[in-house]
Design an enzyme around this catalytic site. Structure first.
Site, short mmCIF file in Angstrom:
data_model
loop_
_atom_site.label_atom_id
_atom_site.label_comp_id
_atom_site.label_asym_id
_atom_site.label_seq_id
_atom_site.Cartn_x
_atom_site.Cartn_y
_atom_site.Cartn_z
N GLU A 1 9.39 -8.05 -3.50
CA GLU A 1 9.26 -9.18 -2.86
C GLU A 1 10.19 -9.41 -1.57
OE1 GLU A 1 7.86 -12.79 -4.24
OE2 GLU A 1 7.27 -12.05 -6.44
N GLY B 1 5.06 0.10 2.06
CA GLY B 1 6.20 -0.68 1.63
C GLY B 1 6.55 -1.87 2.41
N GLU C 1 0.86 -1.10 -0.06
CA GLU C 1 -0.09 0.06 -0.11
C GLU C 1 0.79 1.28 -0.11
OE1 GLU C 1 -3.00 0.13 3.12
OE2 GLU C 1 -3.81 -1.88 2.56
N PRO C 2 0.20 2.32 -0.53
CA PRO C 2 1.30 3.47 -0.65
C PRO C 2 1.50 3.90 0.99
CG PRO C 2 -0.80 3.90 -1.81
CD PRO C 2 -1.06 2.61 -1.09
#
Length: 384
Positions: free
Chosen positions: A367, A132, A128-129
């Site tokens: 990832e 991270g 999400e903004p």
């Protein structure tokens, strides 16, 4: 004795993908990359080859293979281009695998056949903004209203989320908050085109320019209650297990990029002449290429071991983090050295090494950043 040779079936797959990458991807990917165009024709051909269905059962239209087969395909594709490789990796590991691992029979029967065929793509909405690496800080909410989930929130950096063939995104959302403040996070399938589900314009990126990446927003998005994937409240844990597997795949992709750097340099140093000699005759160049090959070889062994433990059903989280860390470092270091060997030509977009250089950095971030991998490795060692 440990035997690292590929058996006949694996080697046949590896060679098939290698030939495909050089014959179908290499001639066109440079132009597509500079135009930042998604490689629809290449994806369609990969679908026809069965690459999107490699680790899935035949009853869903898959090839009945395993995760190591996928890793071999990713390595060979990334030797030529990482955008194509990450499209496959995300389509399989992030798009289809959550449904295969945790979905209901009805979800599997509906979604897996087109995902395995490569005629549809799925996204994996975790980041999400502002979140991270702190994936547990999920703010997207899903409220059960009768027989529907109502979703509000946003996701960032989501691969394969806005193509013409994207059919769904599986998102994590907070479905409850415990008395102790702990969030209950669940995973829910959101089909493309659902009212309130908006896909922002594609990002302008440093690399992976043929890969599709968007920010997503959800405004009172209503989907059926049966779109819940797996157990309610287990969405975060489920996605973490998917990321463990995905790290092995990203390690394989990183090895491919690292090997591609070696491949291009070996060709270049035999033709480039400086001060009256082919530059491959200079020991400084020889040592640099030797270092590149050592990194690639070591990283390949790391992901082979992680994949072997995973396929045997043994704990492999530490090995996956090691493989991802070692391989992404190798890719970044090899890309830098390859660009240096090419000199000014390495800075020109017409040469593959410039593309490799632009693509390598994200491998140390996506990832799970390198720092996250070190944290996980330390945790498994009992450091803290």
């Amino acid at each position: 004795m440990i035997d690292f040779r590929l058996d006949e079936e694996y080697e046949s797959l590896r060679k098939t993908v290698e030939d495909f990458a050089h014959a179908e991807v290499a001639p066109v990917i440079g132009e597509l990359y500079e135009k930042e165009e998604f490689p629809y024709a290449i994806v369609a051909k990969m679908g026809e080859m069965g690459l999107f269905g490699l680790p899935f059962p035949e009853k869903f239209g898959g090839m009945g293979g395993d995760y190591f087969a996928l890793c071999l395909a990713l390595e060979e594709l990334a030797r030529v281009d990482s955008s194509v490789a990450i499209t496959l990796e995300a389509g399989v590991s992030l798009g289809a695998m959550p449904i295969y691992r945790f979905g209901t029979q009805e979800q599997q029967e509906e979604w897996l056949p087109p995902l395995c065929a490569g005629t549809a793509l799925g996204g994996f909405g975790l980041t999400e903004p502002g979140g991270g690496s702190d994936a547990g800080a999920t703010r997207t909410r899903a409220t059960l209203d009768g027989d529907s989930w109502v979703i509000n929130g946003s996701k960032a950096f989501i691969t394969n989320s806005g193509t013409d063939i994207t059919r769904l995104v599986t998102v994590t959302a907070v479905t409850d908050v415990m008395e102790n403040g702990r969030k209950e996070i669940s995973a829910i399938i959101v089909p493309s085109g659902t009212p309130g589900f908006e896909v922002a314009p594609k990002y302008s990126k440093v690399g992976w320019n043929c890969s599709d990446t968007h920010e997503l927003s959800f405004s009172d998005v209503r989907v059926p209650a049966e779109n819940l994937v797996g157990q309610r409240g287990r969405g975060y844990a489920q996605f973490l297990s998917i990321l463990d597997e995905g790290r092995v795949a990203i390690a394989a992709l990183s090895v491919g990029l690292a090997q591609g750097c070696v491949d291009e340099c070996l060709k270049y140093v035999k033709d480039r002449v400086a001060f009256g000699k082919r530059i491959g005759e200079y020991q400084a160049i020889q040592f640099k290429i030797a270092d590149m090959e050592v990194r690639t070889h070591t990283a390949r062994l790391a992901y082979y071991q992680a994949a072997a433990k995973m396929l045997r059903g043994e704990p492999f989280k530490k090995e996956a983090s090691i493989a991802k860390l070692v391989a992404s470092n190798a890719a970044m270091d090899n890309a830098r050295d390859a660009t240096q060997i090419f000199g000014g030509y390495g800075f020109m977009n017409e040469f593959p090494v410039s593309r490799f250089y632009r693509d390598a950095k994200i491998l140390e971030i996506g990832e799970g950043t390198s720092e996250v991998q070190k944290m996980l490795i330390s945790r498994h060692l009992g450091v803290a």
